[in-house]
Design an enzyme around this catalytic site. Structure first.
Site, PDB file in Angstrom:
ATOM      1  N   LYS A  40      -7.888  64.311  35.401  1.00  0.00           N
ATOM      2  CA  LYS A  40      -6.827  64.659  36.344  1.00  0.00           C
ATOM      3  C   LYS A  40      -5.478  64.289  35.750  1.00  0.00           C
ATOM      4  CE  LYS A  40      -7.217  60.168  38.638  1.00  0.00           C
ATOM      5  NZ  LYS A  40      -5.933  59.582  38.214  1.00  0.00           N
ATOM      6  N   ASP A  47     -10.834  55.866  37.187  1.00  0.00           N
ATOM      7  CA  ASP A  47      -9.851  55.476  36.170  1.00  0.00           C
ATOM      8  C   ASP A  47     -10.084  54.112  35.502  1.00  0.00           C
ATOM      9  OD1 ASP A  47      -8.837  57.792  37.227  1.00  0.00           O
ATOM     10  OD2 ASP A  47      -6.814  57.023  37.602  1.00  0.00           O
ATOM     11  N   CYS A  94      -4.682  54.927  42.638  1.00  0.00           N
ATOM     12  CA  CYS A  94      -5.658  56.018  42.502  1.00  0.00           C
ATOM     13  C   CYS A  94      -6.927  55.802  43.320  1.00  0.00           C
ATOM     14  CB  CYS A  94      -5.958  56.261  41.027  1.00  0.00           C
ATOM     15  SG  CYS A  94      -4.528  56.948  40.153  1.00  0.00           S
ATOM     16  N   HIS A 115       5.979  62.177  36.565  1.00  0.00           N
ATOM     17  CA  HIS A 115       5.101  61.001  36.611  1.00  0.00           C
ATOM     18  C   HIS A 115       5.481  59.993  35.529  1.00  0.00           C
ATOM     19  CE1 HIS A 115       1.387  59.018  37.833  1.00  0.00           C
ATOM     20  NE2 HIS A 115       0.898  59.043  36.611  1.00  0.00           N
ATOM     21  N   HIS A 175      -3.089  62.650  31.010  1.00  0.00           N
ATOM     22  CA  HIS A 175      -1.777  63.303  31.086  1.00  0.00           C
ATOM     23  C   HIS A 175      -1.434  64.083  29.814  1.00  0.00           C
ATOM     24  CE1 HIS A 175      -0.886  61.575  34.927  1.00  0.00           C
ATOM     25  NE2 HIS A 175      -1.004  60.340  34.489  1.00  0.00           N
ATOM     26  N   ASP A 187      -7.498  59.476  34.263  1.00  0.00           N
ATOM     27  CA  ASP A 187      -6.136  59.959  34.220  1.00  0.00           C
ATOM     28  C   ASP A 187      -5.960  60.552  32.817  1.00  0.00           C
ATOM     29  OD1 ASP A 187      -3.974  60.026  36.020  1.00  0.00           O
ATOM     30  OD2 ASP A 187      -2.959  58.311  35.080  1.00  0.00           O
ATOM     31  N   HIS A 233       1.413  56.616  29.975  1.00  0.00           N
ATOM     32  CA  HIS A 233       0.063  56.044  30.005  1.00  0.00           C
ATOM     33  C   HIS A 233      -0.968  57.162  29.993  1.00  0.00           C
ATOM     34  CE1 HIS A 233       1.083  56.973  34.188  1.00  0.00           C
ATOM     35  NE2 HIS A 233      -0.202  57.242  34.335  1.00  0.00           N
TER      36      HIS A 233
HETATM   37 ZN   LIG Z   1      -1.000  58.631  35.697  1.00  0.00          ZN
END
Ligand SMILES: [Zn+2]
Length: 189
Positions: A104, A11, A144, A64, A55, A53, A79
């Site tokens: 992810k 990340d 993470c 989240h 999303h 990350d 984010h």
């Molecule tokens: Zn996240």
């Protein structure tokens, strides 16, 4: 046969570095440091895998994204929304040496890179089949990196956390994360 080794870069994205939605102090330095590592010793790795990350834009990703004020423990400001600048790799991270890109957190919390898949649908644990040593670097030590490291020790014999190449949100929680990883068999180098 020589031991197969891999590097996992967790990340290193704009939203997790200075000025980002969840910016971590030292994040840009981690990006530069990983680039230097790849430049100097990148040949030592059979695989270089980076997670992002990533999303969903149109839902709260299983809670989240906070509805209202985030608690910064179980929910967070928006984010790393897929395909936005915040979700992009930090510009100081040289990406040419990365052999596999894992995304992810699509509709999920996705703290661990082991929840992620490549665009071809390969899972991280499958990519690491036959790897004896995994080095882990990235952001954030206490979230993470921690979750990815804990999953890694279940899959790979030797897991090393590159302590100069991680950055955490909190000093105490980052220290606790490294202690927990050590207790589970990871080596902090
Ligand atoms: Zn996240």
């Amino acid at each position: 046969m020589t031991a197969r080794t891999a590097l996992l870069i967790v990340d290193v994205q704009n939203d997790f570095t200075e000025g980002g939605a969840l910016g971590v102090d030292g994040g840009a330095a981690v990006a530069r440091g990983i680039t230097a590592l790849l430049h100097d010793r990148g040949d030592a790795y059979d695989l270089v895998i980076a997670s992002r990350d990533w999303h969903d834009p149109d839902n709260d990703n299983d809670g989240h994204f906070a509805q209202g004020a985030p608690d910064f423990v179980t929910n967070w400001p928006v984010h790393c929304v897929a395909d936005t600048d915040g979700a992009a790799y930090h510009p100081a991270l040289e990406t040419t040496a990365i052999t596999h890109h894992v995304k992810k957190g699509q509709g999920a919390h996705g703290y661990s890179a082991f929840e992620g898949v490549t665009d071809d649908g390969e899972r991280l644990a499958d990519l690491l089949a036959g790897v004896q040593r995994l080095d882990v670097a990235g952001i954030a030590t206490d979230h993470c990196v921690r979750a990815s490291g804990l999953d890694a020790v279940a899959v790979v014999d030797q897991v090393r956390i590159l302590s100069d190449l991680v950055a955490g949100v909190g000093e105490e929680t980052s220290h606790a994360a490294l202690e927990e990883l050590t207790a589970r068999g990871a080596v902090i180098v």
